[in-house]
Motif scaffolding. Structure first.
Motif, PDB file in Angstrom:
ATOM      1  N   VAL A   1     -25.189-105.494 -29.677  1.00  0.00           N
ATOM      2  CA  VAL A   1     -24.421-104.949 -28.561  1.00  0.00           C
ATOM      3  C   VAL A   1     -23.374-104.013 -29.133  1.00  0.00           C
ATOM      4  N   LYS A   2     -23.000-102.992 -28.379  1.00  0.00           N
ATOM      5  CA  LYS A   2     -21.940-102.095 -28.823  1.00  0.00           C
ATOM      6  C   LYS A   2     -20.629-102.870 -28.896  1.00  0.00           C
ATOM      7  N   PRO A   3     -19.858-102.702 -29.978  1.00  0.00           N
ATOM      8  CA  PRO A   3     -18.644-103.503 -30.145  1.00  0.00           C
ATOM      9  C   PRO A   3     -17.626-103.320 -29.027  1.00  0.00           C
ATOM     10  N   GLN A   4     -17.554-102.127 -28.433  1.00  0.00           N
ATOM     11  CA  GLN A   4     -16.588-101.911 -27.363  1.00  0.00           C
ATOM     12  C   GLN A   4     -16.945-102.736 -26.129  1.00  0.00           C
ATOM     13  N   ILE A   5     -18.222-102.978 -25.920  1.00  0.00           N
ATOM     14  CA  ILE A   5     -18.646-103.841 -24.814  1.00  0.00           C
ATOM     15  C   ILE A   5     -18.340-105.292 -25.145  1.00  0.00           C
ATOM     16  N   LEU A   6     -18.615-105.693 -26.379  1.00  0.00           N
ATOM     17  CA  LEU A   6     -18.337-107.062 -26.807  1.00  0.00           C
ATOM     18  C   LEU A   6     -16.847-107.382 -26.649  1.00  0.00           C
ATOM     19  N   ARG A   7     -15.995-106.453 -27.036  1.00  0.00           N
ATOM     20  CA  ARG A   7     -14.547-106.695 -26.981  1.00  0.00           C
ATOM     21  C   ARG A   7     -14.075-106.963 -25.556  1.00  0.00           C
ATOM     22  N   ARG A   8     -14.705-106.334 -24.579  1.00  0.00           N
ATOM     23  CA  ARG A   8     -14.266-106.506 -23.188  1.00  0.00           C
ATOM     24  C   ARG A   8     -14.445-107.944 -22.704  1.00  0.00           C
ATOM     25  N   THR A   9     -15.373-108.664 -23.299  1.00  0.00           N
ATOM     26  CA  THR A   9     -15.642-110.033 -22.836  1.00  0.00           C
ATOM     27  C   THR A   9     -14.788-111.077 -23.548  1.00  0.00           C
TER      28      THR A   9
ATOM     29  N   LEU B   1     -19.792-109.305 -17.360  1.00  0.00           N
ATOM     30  CA  LEU B   1     -18.334-109.370 -17.314  1.00  0.00           C
ATOM     31  C   LEU B   1     -17.847-109.961 -15.993  1.00  0.00           C
ATOM     32  N   ALA B   2     -18.479-109.598 -14.896  1.00  0.00           N
ATOM     33  CA  ALA B   2     -18.095-110.143 -13.588  1.00  0.00           C
ATOM     34  C   ALA B   2     -18.295-111.653 -13.537  1.00  0.00           C
ATOM     35  N   LEU B   3     -19.399-112.129 -14.122  1.00  0.00           N
ATOM     36  CA  LEU B   3     -19.656-113.566 -14.139  1.00  0.00           C
ATOM     37  C   LEU B   3     -18.664-114.294 -15.032  1.00  0.00           C
TER      38      LEU B   3
END
Length: 204
Positions: A125-133, A104-106
């Motif tokens: 990948v967990k969907p909540q992590i995917l959504r953040r990107t 996410l930082a990159l």
């Protein structure tokens, strides 16, 4: 103030023409939850530095811990190639989502610099992590490994349902996707598989 995220990578390939549009810099993350039987980057599996022997018998080290800021600075050096060719940076693996905060930082840092961001992922990948990107990624290179549940589990070590759910999530979010499917002799070189991949592509 939160410390700058650092991550573990095993290679940076500059001048890539295979990992998205234009001329790209591809960053290979180390660590992957899949164990594909045909994997051509087995040194990417474990999320820790390792030593090995290359094809010339020399000892090599796989894995470097690097800060997001330092890596962003390196990638920005090729800006002229990105601008002339319509390229950018591709974050690959291993599995980039195995290191979500670093990823996410990159992504954020690249977008803030006006650089096109591609993420190559297995979709596991967990969907909540995917959504953040989602706001920070221009193109997802979505590697769908197999068709047929039993084959998928046998050849990758994971179940396909979460992956297909994430493909649907990206599509519903209106994200640009390139569906990428390995065709390895003895594994996916089957007419039935080709038909299923075509059907999946038409679905989205």
């Amino acid at each position: 103030m939160n410390p700058e995220p650092s991550g573990l990578i095993f290679d940076v390939q500059r001048g890539s023409m295979q990992d998205g549009p234009g001329i790209r810099t591809t960053v290979f993350f180390k660590g992957c939850p899949l164990r594909c039987l045909w994997c051509h980057n087995p040194e990417s599996h474990r999320a820790q530095p390792e030593t090995g022997v290359d094809e010339k018998g020399r000892r090599v080290r796989y894995g470097e811990v690097i800060s997001a800021g330092k890596l962003l600075k390196q990638m920005e050096e090729d800006r002229v190639f990105y601008e002339v060719s319509g390229g950018g940076v591709t974050l690959s693996g291993g599995e980039p989502f195995f290191q979500p905060e670093f990823l996410l930082a990159l992504c954020r840092g690249l977008k803030e610099r006006g650089i096109c961001v591609c993420v190559e992922t297995s979709g596991y990948v967990k969907p909540q992590i995917l959504r953040r990107t989602l706001p920070w990624v221009d193109l997802f290179l979505f590697d769908y490994k197999e068709t047929g549940r039993e084959r998928f589990v046998r050849e990758t070590g994971v179940f396909p349902e979460p992956i297909l759910d994430n493909l649907a999530l990206l599509d519903s979010a209106g994200k640009r996707i390139w569906l990428r499917c390995p065709i390895v002799p003895g594994y996916q070189d089957r007419e039935e598989h080709f038909r299923r991949i075509a059907a999946l592509s038409r679905q989205y």
